[in-house]
Design an enzyme around this catalytic site. Structure first.
Site, PDB file in Angstrom:
ATOM      1  N   VAL A   1       0.670  -1.255   0.174  1.00 16.43           N
ATOM      2  CA  VAL A   1       0.254  -0.132  -0.264  1.00 16.43           C
ATOM      3  C   VAL A   1       0.826   1.013   0.113  1.00 16.43           C
ATOM      4  O   VAL A   1       0.756   2.221  -0.799  1.00 16.43           O
ATOM      5  CB  VAL A   1      -0.586  -0.034   1.428  1.00 16.43           C
ATOM      6  CG1 VAL A   1      -1.422   1.611   1.507  1.00 16.43           C
ATOM      7  CG2 VAL A   1      -1.871  -1.245   1.245  1.00 16.43           C
ATOM      8  N   MET A   2       1.851   1.046   1.142  1.00 20.34           N
ATOM      9  CA  MET A   2       2.838   2.427   1.180  1.00 20.34           C
ATOM     10  C   MET A   2       3.821   2.701  -0.333  1.00 20.34           C
ATOM     11  O   MET A   2       3.553   3.671  -0.467  1.00 20.34           O
ATOM     12  CB  MET A   2       4.377   2.594   2.421  1.00 20.34           C
ATOM     13  CG  MET A   2       3.071   2.730   3.719  1.00 20.34           C
ATOM     14  SD  MET A   2       2.314   3.966   3.521  1.00 20.34           S
ATOM     15  CE  MET A   2       3.697   5.255   4.338  1.00 20.34           C
TER      16      MET A   2
ATOM     17  N   VAL B   1       9.760  -1.916   1.876  1.00 21.60           N
ATOM     18  CA  VAL B   1       9.446  -3.138   2.066  1.00 21.60           C
ATOM     19  C   VAL B   1       9.566  -3.845   4.040  1.00 21.60           C
ATOM     20  O   VAL B   1       9.558  -2.621   4.275  1.00 21.60           O
ATOM     21  CB  VAL B   1      10.501  -4.500   1.967  1.00 21.60           C
ATOM     22  CG1 VAL B   1      10.705  -4.510   0.293  1.00 21.60           C
ATOM     23  CG2 VAL B   1      11.906  -4.341   2.422  1.00 21.60           C
TER      24      VAL B   1
ATOM     25  N   SER C   1       6.559   8.766   7.708  1.00 24.87           N
ATOM     26  CA  SER C   1       4.887   9.496   8.125  1.00 24.87           C
ATOM     27  C   SER C   1       3.824   9.777   7.128  1.00 24.87           C
ATOM     28  O   SER C   1       3.738  10.895   6.380  1.00 24.87           O
ATOM     29  CB  SER C   1       5.586  10.391   9.619  1.00 24.87           C
ATOM     30  OG  SER C   1       3.989  10.379   9.834  1.00 24.87           O
ATOM     31  N   GLY C   2       2.827   9.300   7.498  1.00 26.61           N
ATOM     32  CA  GLY C   2       1.569   9.782   7.308  1.00 26.61           C
ATOM     33  C   GLY C   2       0.191   8.549   6.460  1.00 26.61           C
ATOM     34  O   GLY C   2      -0.652   9.287   5.853  1.00 26.61           O
TER      35      GLY C   2
ATOM     36  N   LYS D   1      11.731   8.741  13.631  1.00 29.00           N
ATOM     37  CA  LYS D   1      10.519   8.038  13.571  1.00 29.00           C
ATOM     38  C   LYS D   1       9.615   7.701  13.808  1.00 29.00           C
ATOM     39  O   LYS D   1       8.893   7.491  14.349  1.00 29.00           O
ATOM     40  CB  LYS D   1      10.863   7.175  11.663  1.00 29.00           C
ATOM     41  CG  LYS D   1       9.540   6.342  11.632  1.00 29.00           C
ATOM     42  CD  LYS D   1       8.417   8.195  11.310  1.00 29.00           C
ATOM     43  CE  LYS D   1       6.856   7.221  10.568  1.00 29.00           C
ATOM     44  NZ  LYS D   1       6.236   6.091  11.114  1.00 29.00           N
TER      45      LYS D   1
ATOM     46  N   HIS E   1       8.290   9.523  17.091  1.00 29.06           N
ATOM     47  CA  HIS E   1       7.265  10.174  16.957  1.00 29.06           C
ATOM     48  C   HIS E   1       6.296   8.966  16.620  1.00 29.06           C
ATOM     49  O   HIS E   1       4.978   9.416  16.966  1.00 29.06           O
ATOM     50  CB  HIS E   1       7.615  10.326  14.591  1.00 29.06           C
ATOM     51  CG  HIS E   1       6.208  10.702  14.008  1.00 29.06           C
ATOM     52  ND1 HIS E   1       5.397   9.335  14.089  1.00 29.06           N
ATOM     53  CD2 HIS E   1       5.582  11.830  13.870  1.00 29.06           C
ATOM     54  CE1 HIS E   1       4.256   9.939  13.327  1.00 29.06           C
ATOM     55  NE2 HIS E   1       4.464  11.101  13.007  1.00 29.06           N
ATOM     56  N   ASN E   2       6.814   7.917  16.276  1.00 29.15           N
ATOM     57  CA  ASN E   2       5.742   6.819  16.685  1.00 29.15           C
ATOM     58  C   ASN E   2       5.614   6.672  18.468  1.00 29.15           C
ATOM     59  O   ASN E   2       4.188   6.445  18.584  1.00 29.15           O
ATOM     60  CB  ASN E   2       6.244   5.214  16.266  1.00 29.15           C
ATOM     61  CG  ASN E   2       5.309   5.427  14.249  1.00 29.15           C
ATOM     62  OD1 ASN E   2       5.484   6.672  14.043  1.00 29.15           O
ATOM     63  ND2 ASN E   2       5.490   4.587  13.737  1.00 29.15           N
TER      64      ASN E   2
ATOM     65  N   GLU F   1       2.705   9.556  19.430  1.00 31.71           N
ATOM     66  CA  GLU F   1       1.733   9.240  18.114  1.00 31.71           C
ATOM     67  C   GLU F   1       1.569   8.025  19.211  1.00 31.71           C
ATOM     68  O   GLU F   1       0.018   8.449  19.472  1.00 31.71           O
ATOM     69  CB  GLU F   1       2.490   8.694  17.063  1.00 31.71           C
ATOM     70  CG  GLU F   1       0.776   7.698  16.344  1.00 31.71           C
ATOM     71  CD  GLU F   1       1.472   6.857  15.235  1.00 31.71           C
ATOM     72  OE1 GLU F   1       2.100   7.600  14.037  1.00 31.71           O
ATOM     73  OE2 GLU F   1       1.542   5.713  14.855  1.00 31.71           O
ATOM     74  N   TYR F   2       1.247   6.988  19.993  1.00 31.03           N
ATOM     75  CA  TYR F   2       0.795   6.462  20.736  1.00 31.03           C
ATOM     76  C   TYR F   2       0.385   7.416  21.880  1.00 31.03           C
ATOM     77  O   TYR F   2      -0.481   6.649  22.357  1.00 31.03           O
ATOM     78  CB  TYR F   2       1.777   5.254  21.157  1.00 31.03           C
ATOM     79  CG  TYR F   2       2.069   3.549  20.616  1.00 31.03           C
ATOM     80  CD1 TYR F   2       2.441   3.524  18.675  1.00 31.03           C
ATOM     81  CD2 TYR F   2       2.283   3.257  21.093  1.00 31.03           C
ATOM     82  CE1 TYR F   2       2.869   2.918  18.384  1.00 31.03           C
ATOM     83  CE2 TYR F   2       2.933   1.343  20.505  1.00 31.03           C
ATOM     84  CZ  TYR F   2       2.743   1.614  19.030  1.00 31.03           C
ATOM     85  OH  TYR F   2       3.288   0.039  18.632  1.00 31.03           O
TER      86      TYR F   2
ATOM     87  N   ARG G   1      -1.612  -0.862  25.212  1.00 34.44           N
ATOM     88  CA  ARG G   1      -2.350  -1.382  24.230  1.00 34.44           C
ATOM     89  C   ARG G   1      -1.805  -2.876  24.618  1.00 34.44           C
ATOM     90  O   ARG G   1      -1.946  -3.535  24.256  1.00 34.44           O
ATOM     91  CB  ARG G   1      -1.090  -1.352  23.187  1.00 34.44           C
ATOM     92  CG  ARG G   1      -1.411   0.041  22.301  1.00 34.44           C
ATOM     93  CD  ARG G   1      -0.868  -0.280  20.978  1.00 34.44           C
ATOM     94  NE  ARG G   1      -1.426   1.667  20.699  1.00 34.44           N
ATOM     95  CZ  ARG G   1      -0.452   1.781  18.929  1.00 34.44           C
ATOM     96  NH1 ARG G   1       0.013   0.554  18.261  1.00 34.44           N
ATOM     97  NH2 ARG G   1      -0.533   2.717  19.317  1.00 34.44           N
TER      98      ARG G   1
ATOM     99  N   HIS H   1      25.668  -0.752  48.509  1.00 34.50           N
ATOM    100  CA  HIS H   1      25.634   0.293  47.043  1.00 34.50           C
ATOM    101  C   HIS H   1      26.272   1.661  47.191  1.00 34.50           C
ATOM    102  O   HIS H   1      26.305   2.749  45.887  1.00 34.50           O
ATOM    103  CB  HIS H   1      24.404  -0.600  45.713  1.00 34.50           C
ATOM    104  CG  HIS H   1      24.135  -1.541  45.720  1.00 34.50           C
ATOM    105  ND1 HIS H   1      24.807  -2.271  44.977  1.00 34.50           N
ATOM    106  CD2 HIS H   1      23.528  -1.943  45.971  1.00 34.50           C
ATOM    107  CE1 HIS H   1      23.855  -3.518  44.786  1.00 34.50           C
ATOM    108  NE2 HIS H   1      23.212  -3.851  45.357  1.00 34.50           N
TER     109      HIS H   1
HETATM  110  C1  6PG Z   1       2.953   6.321  10.692  1.00 27.71           C
HETATM  111  C2  6PG Z   1       2.810   5.735  11.636  1.00 27.71           C
HETATM  112  C3  6PG Z   1       2.728   4.970  10.671  1.00 27.71           C
HETATM  113  C4  6PG Z   1       2.694   3.249  11.212  1.00 27.71           C
HETATM  114  C5  6PG Z   1       1.328   3.005  11.876  1.00 27.71           C
HETATM  115  C6  6PG Z   1       1.180   1.505  12.849  1.00 27.71           C
HETATM  116  O1  6PG Z   1       3.911   7.337  11.024  1.00 27.71           O
HETATM  117  O2  6PG Z   1       2.494   6.573   9.558  1.00 27.71           O
HETATM  118  O3  6PG Z   1       3.680   6.431  12.893  1.00 27.71           O
HETATM  119  O4  6PG Z   1       4.274   4.920  10.661  1.00 27.71           O
HETATM  120  O5  6PG Z   1       3.245   1.703  10.942  1.00 27.71           O
HETATM  121  O6  6PG Z   1       0.865   3.764  12.656  1.00 27.71           O
HETATM  122  O7  6PG Z   1       2.037   1.463  14.101  1.00 27.71           O
HETATM  123  P1  6PG Z   1       1.922   0.333  15.318  1.00 27.71           P
HETATM  124  O8  6PG Z   1       0.469  -0.710  14.354  1.00 27.71           O
HETATM  125  O9  6PG Z   1       2.318  -0.121  15.744  1.00 27.71           O
HETATM  126  O10 6PG Z   1      -0.221   0.851  16.058  1.00 27.71           O
END
Ligand code: 6PG
Length: 634
Positions: free
Chosen positions: A174-175, A241, A295-296, A350, A353-354, A357-358, A452, A613
């Site tokens: 897809v990407m 990949v 990312s995106g 990156k 960044h994630n 994001e989490y 999670r 210690h």
């Molecule tokens: C991005 C996202 C992407 C990531 C998904 C799924 O910046 O476009 O971070 O890279 O693959 O968010 O990540 P998880 O499966 O770990 O939630």
């Protein structure tokens, strides 16, 4: 790629066209005249035509060089090569490695050209003898030069089917497909490759080319050697990949076809330590490796992602302009792509960044859940509230949450049909691991990863809920809590970013990356998943100082105004029976971060008690360590 010999009578434009062709193919240009021994030059200057005897040594030297150039990746040579026997002498490499390009025009056309030419030792009268000597080849390309240089070059390129692709993309998931279409839409000449796996992945690249044939012209391959041959030098190859061993496997299979200075860019979510290793190993083989965070998601890849490439600056200079063309643009129109730093810096950024994001995703999710069940609010009403909040926050993740909450399926809300077991591919947990290794607190991000993990224990949670019979308080009042909740949200989000950036600062000094936090924020202002109004602010905040975000005076006043709401929200939600791991991690971090005295003195005493210690003392300088015989003291 081989050697290209541009031939023809003097005045046909061999040198000019040869040079243009060399530039286009990224090859070195040579002029056969420069290889004449001095006696031949003298003879030509004095107007006496060269005899075959004169040419023998000269052609032999050229033949030797052609072999050498071919081995080194190719070259363009301008050489009259008028007779077949001269050309035979020059054919010192396999036929498929030698490309003859015969430039021709009528006698009068060439004569006119020579008349206007200055500073050349060829006398126009010699043209007649050249035309008499010329034995036109019945192979190679035959190009009429009675047109513009641009047209001549275009015709040669079209006829040569020379490797023209500026970049090759491997992996049409897809990407990969979205990035390929993005590249094509920016008029970048690409080749694509997808492996052939019988019964599973067949003709993926060729089908993709066909599906888009009406709009774009590009080549698709499932054979690596041909794919690499279609790329101009230095080869730029973008891997899309799956992160992990697949990246190593593809690199291994590519290597036999690559040459010094070629550039492999890994656009997946690879672990930065893998990138450090790959960059080092490939550098030893003369190949550049760029670890590039992208990312995106699918839409970003297609319309403009945020791009975070790390690797040598030299390689960035080659690949950067292409990546910058396809990247999202910031509010001033600059690409959301920059050279992040050396080796693993791009993938580290990156990963983090994630991580952020989490944290943001979990934060929004726990707020939604709390609102939904504590105040019994309908998803559409929560969506409306989030929409109002987002007028200020301008957060992409909050924006998509609005859409999610409004999504209906039949009469119900789709969100209610989605199993509460979150998956992950690793980057959040990697951020925590990196923080643990570097001794950095990463509370909110870690809490979101662990949230999670516990969500995944669905069956056990169901069993435990039956055993514990915990009931939520569902009598909360939306109007009463919503303003405090908003303040809690924005404070926790701020703290989540502060925590993430702190890890960047420490990693930057640990790995000597010299990260520019303002530039990284700018790259994250558009195209990526954590783009937001806050990110725009961070661009300016980090312009002034790289200090911990919570030490910035504007941030301090904002946090001070909201801290009570955060703490109250955490207290109320826990009491009401709702887990809020990221909100409470943020509250705890803030309290710890802003406390001059915390509980660690007790930990130190315990360590010294059972393990000698040692500890530092408040009444002695830092760095002096003490040990106590604790039992004797009692
Ligand atoms: C991005 C996202 C992407 C990531 C998904 C799924 O910046 O476009 O971070 O890279 O693959 O968010 O990540 P998880 O499966 O770990 O939630």
């Amino acid at each position: 790629m081989g050697v290209y010999i541009v031939m023809g009578v003097s005045g046909s434009g061999k040198t000019t066209i040869g040079k243009l062709l060399a530039k286009k193919l990224n090859l070195t240009f040579y002029d056969a005249d420069d290889f004449h021994p001095p006696e031949n030059v003298e003879k030509m200057k004095s107007g006496r035509p060269l005899q075959d005897e004169d040419r023998k040594g000269w052609l032999a030297v050229l033949a030797e060089n052609i072999q050498k150039w071919d081995k080194n990746g190719g070259a363009v040579l301008a050489c009259s090569a008028l007779k077949e026997k001269y050309r035979k002498q020059l054919t010192s490499v396999p036929e498929e490695d030698l490309n003859w390009i015969f430039l021709w025009a009528d006698f009068e056309v060439i004569l006119e050209r020579l008349k206007v030419r200055k500073g050349h030792y060829f006398k126009p009268e010699m043209l007649t003898s050249q035309f008499e000597t010329l034995e036109e080849p019945d192979y190679g390309l035959r190009i009429n030069v009675n047109t513009s240089e641009g047209n001549i070059l275009k015709e040669i390129m079209a006829k040569l089917k020379a490797p023209e692709a500026e970049i090759g993309l491997i992996g049409l998931g897809v990407m990969g497909k979205s990035l390929a279409l993005n590249l094509l839409s920016k008029n970048i000449n690409i080749s694509v490759f997808n492996r052939h796996v019988p019964g599973q992945e067949e003709d993926i690249a060729k089908n993709f080319v066909q599906e888009n044939a009406e709009k774009y012209t590009f080549q698709g391959f499932d054979y690596l050697k041909e794919f690499v041959s279609s790329l101009n030098r230095p080869r730029k190859i973008l891997l899309m990949v799956n992160a992990g061993t697949a990246v190593d496997t593809v690199i291994e299979s590519l290597l036999p076809f690559l040459e010094k200075d070629d550039i492999i860019t890994d656009g997946g979510n690879s672990h930065y330590k893998d990138t450090l290793r790959r960059e080092k190993t490939l550098k030893e083989q003369g190949i550049h490796f760029i670890g590039c965070g992208i990312s995106g998601g699918e839409e970003g890849a297609l319309k403009g992602p945020s791009i975070m490439p790390g690797g040598s600056l030299e390689a960035y200079k080659q690949i950067g302009p292409i990546l910058e063309k396809i990247a999202a643009k910031d509010k001033t129109g600059n690409p959301c792509c920059t050279h992040i730093g050396p080796d693993g810096a791009g993938h580290f950024i990156k990963m983090l960044h994630n991580g952020i994001e989490y944290g943001e995703m979990q934060l929004i999710s726990e707020i939604y859940h709390y609102l939904r069940f504590y105040t019994n609010t309908n998803p559409e009403v929560i969506a409306d509230l989030f929409e109002i909040w987002n007028k200020e926050k301008k957060s992409y993740l909050l924006e998509i949450s609005v859409d999610i909450l409004r999504k209906k399926e039949n009469e119900g809300f789709l969100i209610d049909k989605i199993l509460d077991a979150a998956k992950q591919k690793g980057t959040g947990g990697w951020s925590t691991n990196a923080a643990l290794e570097l001794g950095v607190p990463l509370d909110t991000i870690t809490a979101s990863v662990l949230a999670r993990n516990i969500s995944g224990m669905k069956e056990v949670r169901v069993e435990a809920s039956n055993l514990y019979k915990n009931t939520n308080n569902q009598n909360g009042n939306l109007e009463e809590i919503k303003d405090e909740l908003f303040q809690a949200y924005e404070t926790a989000s701020l703290i989540n970013h502060a925590i993430g950036y702190d890890l960047l600062r420490v990693a930057s000094s640990e790995y000597n990356w010299n990260l520019n936090l303002s530039e990284i924020s700018r790259v994250w202002t558009n195209g990526c998943i954590i783009r937001s109004g806050l990110m725009e602010d961070l661009v300016n905040i980090f312009k002034d100082s790289n200090n911990h975000l919570l030490l910035n005076k504007n941030i301090i006043s904002e946090i001070k105004g909201n801290q009570a709401s955060l703490v109250k929200t955490v207290g109320v939600s826990l009491q009401a029976g709702f887990a809020v791991p990221v909100l409470s991690a943020a509250a705890n971090y803030l309290l710890n971060f802003t406390s001059s005295q915390n509980s660690a003195n007790m930990v130190q005493a315990q360590r010294d008690y059972f393990g000698a210690h040692t500890y530092e003392r408040t009444d002695k300088p830092r760095g002096e360590f003490f040990h106590t015989q604790w039992k004797n003291n009692s």
